[in-house]
Design a protein around this motif. Structure first.
Motif, PDB file in Angstrom:
ATOM      1  N   SER A   3       0.829  -1.201   0.000  1.00  0.00           N
ATOM      2  CA  SER A   3       0.000   0.000   0.000  1.00  0.00           C
ATOM      3  C   SER A   3       0.866   1.254   0.000  1.00  0.00           C
ATOM      4  O   SER A   3       1.801   1.366   0.795  1.00  0.00           O
ATOM      5  CB  SER A   3      -0.903   0.014   1.234  1.00  0.00           C
ATOM      6  OG  SER A   3      -1.554   1.269   1.342  1.00  0.00           O
ATOM      7  N   PRO A   4       0.545   2.220  -0.854  1.00  0.00           N
ATOM      8  CA  PRO A   4       1.315   3.469  -0.850  1.00  0.00           C
ATOM      9  C   PRO A   4       1.132   4.267   0.439  1.00  0.00           C
ATOM     10  O   PRO A   4       1.910   5.165   0.725  1.00  0.00           O
ATOM     11  CB  PRO A   4       0.779   4.238  -2.061  1.00  0.00           C
ATOM     12  CG  PRO A   4      -0.467   3.576  -2.466  1.00  0.00           C
ATOM     13  CD  PRO A   4      -0.471   2.193  -1.886  1.00  0.00           C
ATOM     14  N   GLU A   5       0.119   3.935   1.224  1.00  0.00           N
ATOM     15  CA  GLU A   5      -0.155   4.650   2.468  1.00  0.00           C
ATOM     16  C   GLU A   5       0.696   4.158   3.636  1.00  0.00           C
ATOM     17  O   GLU A   5       0.709   4.780   4.692  1.00  0.00           O
ATOM     18  CB  GLU A   5      -1.645   4.508   2.821  1.00  0.00           C
ATOM     19  CG  GLU A   5      -2.552   5.083   1.743  1.00  0.00           C
ATOM     20  CD  GLU A   5      -3.992   4.640   1.891  1.00  0.00           C
ATOM     21  OE1 GLU A   5      -4.316   3.857   2.803  1.00  0.00           O
ATOM     22  OE2 GLU A   5      -4.809   5.075   1.067  1.00  0.00           O
TER      23      GLU A   5
END
Length: 135
Positions: free
Chosen positions: A41-43
């Motif tokens: 996840s880029p988060e």
């Protein structure tokens, strides 16, 4: 050490009420599939990625067994957590695939539809020929 100032028994100091309340149970540990999804996840923060990657590397035998089982059974979707974004994406893709297979392909194989498309293409080609090249 408490000092007794009277003949009465020593009273224990009172604890705040919050200390007597039950603590909520910790969340269940992530499955390796959830860890992979979180890792990708880029988060996810870099520090968290490092922890996740170390944990995933330590779970290699478990992951290999699950992947081998999914491959041998042909149930690759079992590798995706039921509530994950990946599972939802797979469900969405399956819906599009079903729509293409059940609605669009039969409609495109309809003789009347094919004749209409061929006629439209022929008309467009004729108009382009009459206009000549763009200058």
């Amino acid at each position: 050490h408490m000092v007794r100032t009277t003949g009465l028994p020593l009273a224990r100091p009172r604890c705040p009420a919050t200390l007597h309340m039950a603590m909520p149970p910790p969340p269940p540990p992530l499955t390796w599939q959830e860890e992979v999804e979180t890792l990708l996840s880029p988060e996810t923060k870099q520090g968290d990625r490092e922890v996740l990657l170390r944990d995933l590397l330590s779970r290699g035998p478990e992951i290999a067994g699950d992947v081998a089982g999914a491959l041998s059974s042909g149930q690759l979707e079992s590798l995706l957590p039921p509530t994950s974004k990946s599972r939802q994406l797979l469900a969405d893709l399956e819906a599009v695939q079903r729509q293409v297979r059940e609605d669009l392909l039969p409609q495109s194989l309809n003789v009347q539809t094919l004749q209409e498309v061929a006629s439209d293409v022929a008309s467009s080609a004729q108009e382009a020929t009459e206009r000549g090249p763009a200058t």
